[in-house]
Scaffold this motif. Structure first.
Motif, PDB file in Angstrom:
ATOM      1  N   GLY A  65       0.810  -1.215   0.000  1.00  0.00           N
ATOM      2  CA  GLY A  65       0.000   0.000   0.000  1.00  0.00           C
ATOM      3  C   GLY A  65       0.838   1.257   0.000  1.00  0.00           C
ATOM      4  N   MET A  66       1.927   1.247   0.764  1.00  0.00           N
ATOM      5  CA  MET A  66       2.776   2.426   0.856  1.00  0.00           C
ATOM      6  C   MET A  66       3.487   2.691  -0.458  1.00  0.00           C
ATOM      7  N   SER A  67       3.984   1.653  -1.107  1.00  0.00           N
ATOM      8  CA  SER A  67       4.710   1.840  -2.364  1.00  0.00           C
ATOM      9  C   SER A  67       3.791   2.302  -3.483  1.00  0.00           C
ATOM     10  N   LEU A  68       2.547   1.819  -3.495  1.00  0.00           N
ATOM     11  CA  LEU A  68       1.600   2.285  -4.511  1.00  0.00           C
ATOM     12  C   LEU A  68       1.265   3.750  -4.294  1.00  0.00           C
ATOM     13  N   PHE A  69       1.179   4.163  -3.039  1.00  0.00           N
ATOM     14  CA  PHE A  69       0.955   5.581  -2.749  1.00  0.00           C
ATOM     15  C   PHE A  69       2.111   6.422  -3.290  1.00  0.00           C
ATOM     16  N   LEU A  70       3.335   5.954  -3.127  1.00  0.00           N
ATOM     17  CA  LEU A  70       4.499   6.688  -3.634  1.00  0.00           C
ATOM     18  C   LEU A  70       4.475   6.759  -5.160  1.00  0.00           C
ATOM     19  N   VAL A  71       3.969   5.706  -5.792  1.00  0.00           N
ATOM     20  CA  VAL A  71       3.808   5.736  -7.249  1.00  0.00           C
ATOM     21  C   VAL A  71       2.813   6.829  -7.635  1.00  0.00           C
ATOM     22  N   ALA A  72       1.684   6.875  -6.957  1.00  0.00           N
ATOM     23  CA  ALA A  72       0.661   7.890  -7.256  1.00  0.00           C
ATOM     24  C   ALA A  72       1.217   9.287  -7.067  1.00  0.00           C
ATOM     25  N   GLN A  73       1.980   9.458  -6.012  1.00  0.00           N
ATOM     26  CA  GLN A  73       2.548  10.761  -5.694  1.00  0.00           C
ATOM     27  C   GLN A  73       3.554  11.218  -6.747  1.00  0.00           C
ATOM     28  N   SER A  74       4.194  10.254  -7.408  1.00  0.00           N
ATOM     29  CA  SER A  74       5.251  10.585  -8.361  1.00  0.00           C
ATOM     30  C   SER A  74       4.762  10.726  -9.794  1.00  0.00           C
ATOM     31  N   LEU A  75       3.475  10.450 -10.029  1.00  0.00           N
ATOM     32  CA  LEU A  75       2.967  10.505 -11.399  1.00  0.00           C
ATOM     33  C   LEU A  75       3.082  11.933 -11.950  1.00  0.00           C
ATOM     34  N   PRO A  76       3.654  12.085 -13.128  1.00  0.00           N
ATOM     35  CA  PRO A  76       3.774  13.433 -13.703  1.00  0.00           C
ATOM     36  C   PRO A  76       2.422  13.938 -14.191  1.00  0.00           C
ATOM     37  N   ALA A  77       2.231  15.230 -14.116  1.00  0.00           N
ATOM     38  CA  ALA A  77       0.981  15.826 -14.580  1.00  0.00           C
ATOM     39  C   ALA A  77       0.827  15.634 -16.083  1.00  0.00           C
ATOM     40  N   SER A  78      -0.373  15.310 -16.501  1.00  0.00           N
ATOM     41  CA  SER A  78      -0.679  15.135 -17.914  1.00  0.00           C
ATOM     42  C   SER A  78      -2.178  15.293 -18.092  1.00  0.00           C
ATOM     43  N   ARG A  79      -2.620  15.339 -19.330  1.00  0.00           N
ATOM     44  CA  ARG A  79      -4.057  15.470 -19.580  1.00  0.00           C
ATOM     45  C   ARG A  79      -4.819  14.272 -19.042  1.00  0.00           C
ATOM     46  N   LEU A  80      -4.247  13.086 -19.214  1.00  0.00           N
ATOM     47  CA  LEU A  80      -4.916  11.875 -18.736  1.00  0.00           C
ATOM     48  C   LEU A  80      -5.026  11.881 -17.218  1.00  0.00           C
ATOM     49  N   ILE A  81      -3.932  12.218 -16.533  1.00  0.00           N
ATOM     50  CA  ILE A  81      -3.936  12.256 -15.073  1.00  0.00           C
ATOM     51  C   ILE A  81      -4.943  13.292 -14.575  1.00  0.00           C
ATOM     52  N   THR A  82      -4.954  14.456 -15.215  1.00  0.00           N
ATOM     53  CA  THR A  82      -5.879  15.518 -14.809  1.00  0.00           C
ATOM     54  C   THR A  82      -7.330  15.082 -15.009  1.00  0.00           C
ATOM     55  N   ALA A  83      -7.594  14.426 -16.134  1.00  0.00           N
ATOM     56  CA  ALA A  83      -8.961  13.963 -16.417  1.00  0.00           C
ATOM     57  C   ALA A  83      -9.413  12.923 -15.397  1.00  0.00           C
ATOM     58  N   CYS A  84      -8.540  11.962 -15.106  1.00  0.00           N
ATOM     59  CA  CYS A  84      -8.901  10.923 -14.129  1.00  0.00           C
ATOM     60  C   CYS A  84      -9.033  11.504 -12.728  1.00  0.00           C
ATOM     61  N   ALA A  85      -8.167  12.487 -12.419  1.00  0.00           N
ATOM     62  CA  ALA A  85      -8.194  13.089 -11.088  1.00  0.00           C
ATOM     63  C   ALA A  85      -9.515  13.798 -10.815  1.00  0.00           C
TER      64      ALA A  85
END
Length: 341
Positions: free
Chosen positions: A260-280
């Protein structure tokens, strides 16, 4: 998971009325968290859409892929747990006011659903207030409340070291009485263990926030991959040690914590993009999807036996989309919006 992290604090996303302003860097990290929140809500739906006993091999493999979702939600809740000191009773009251009404409403909805559609155990016993009864997925809300109050009060009263040790002790008991129950007593009926494991995951997320823990995307992804290998190795060990005939995917094992902790770190490190913004932008729907999906899934499952992978995935997708539409509709009402995030 109750609301968008970009809207403020915290857990499950029940938002603060006056959220603090976030820096551009913090907002970018929150976008990744919210984007994954929505995506992982689908994995929860998929997990419940898989065929039951006997479980085919592909279903067990899919369960492994879905198991990181709930630990991630707990870690995220800890990350957005308020840092500023406030009176202990006031903190408990505010936490209860956010979680108890949500839990009470959905318990009532599922009680009515199972009364009219007897497809599961009725929510009638006192212990069902914790486990969720027939609406088995609702256990998450009491576990969240217990974890948030435990960590929040512990940090205020005893400090991080004592709180961390207490959370670790609870997690050991939770794991010992769930996935490791056969090691203690072969006749013991394993429990879910989530209520006792949640505080440690929430504590881990809170420590990450306090110490500004973050990783580069590749490093976080590597850590997440390693955590998945640990989970697989631990499940194989449990199978061999208990001489089980089939490999199982337990709700929680010891490796669930780094998963769980490592997946959170993955989420935190995701670069901003149109796809990320749309899903967010859909991240705030995650609680409503989580709470409502089971009755939709059980209703739709009457039209398919979900015996094959395509059938199970199609059922999960249809349920997920229907739950998304339902939550969006509920959010249009001021009175209902607080119950879905």
């Amino acid at each position: 998971m109750i609301q968008s992290s970009t809207a403020g604090h915290p857990a499950l996303g029940l938002a603060s009325r006056n959220p603090p302003a976030a820096s551009p860097e913090q907002s970018a990290r929150n976008l990744g968290i919210d984007a994954l929140r929505y995506g992982l809500a689908f994995l929860v739906v998929l997990l419940h859409a898989l065929p039951g006993d006997p479980e085919p091999g592909w279903a067990v493999t899919t369960q492994f892929a879905c198991r990181a979702a709930v630990p991630f939600f707990f870690v995220t809740s800890g990350y957005f747990l308020p840092r500023a000191p406030s009176p202990a009773l006031d903190f408990v009251r505010k936490t209860a006011m956010r979680i108890v009404p949500v839990y009470a409403l959905w318990m009532a909805i599922y009680f009515l659903y199972f009364t009219l559609n007897p497809v599961g155990t009725l929510i009638a016993r006192p212990q069902d207030l914790i486990s969720g009864g027939g609406a088995f997925h609702l256990w998450f809300l009491p576990a969240l409340g217990f974890g948030m109050v435990s960590v929040g009060l512990g940090m205020r009263i005893a400090g991080p070291w004592a709180t961390g040790l207490a959370c670790l002790g609870l997690a050991v008991i939770g794991i010992a009485t769930s996935s490791y129950a056969p090691f203690i007593d072969p006749a013991m009926e394993p429990r879910r263990g989530g209520l006792l494991i949640a505080p440690l995951l929430i504590f881990a997320g809170h420590m990450a926030a306090l110490h500004g823990l973050r990783m580069k995307p590749l490093h976080a992804a590597g850590l997440f991959a390693a955590a998945n290998l640990l989970v697989a190795a631990e499940e194989h060990f449990i199978r061999a040690a208990t001489q089980a005939t089939q490999l199982a995917s337990h709700d929680f094992v010891a490796s669930t914590i780094p998963l769980g902790m490592s997946l959170f770190l993955v989420a935190q490190s995701l670069p901003a993009s149109r796809l990320i913004t749309a899903c967010a932008s859909f991240g705030k729907l995650s609680l409503g999807i989580y709470a409502s999906h089971l009755m939709i899934l059980l209703t739709l499952s009457r039209f398919t036996d979900r015996a094959t992978a395509p059938e199970a995935f199609a059922l999960a997708l249809a349920t997920f989309l229907a739950a998304t539409v339902l939550v969006l509709a509920m959010r249009r009402s001021r009175r209902l919006a607080r119950f879905v995030g």
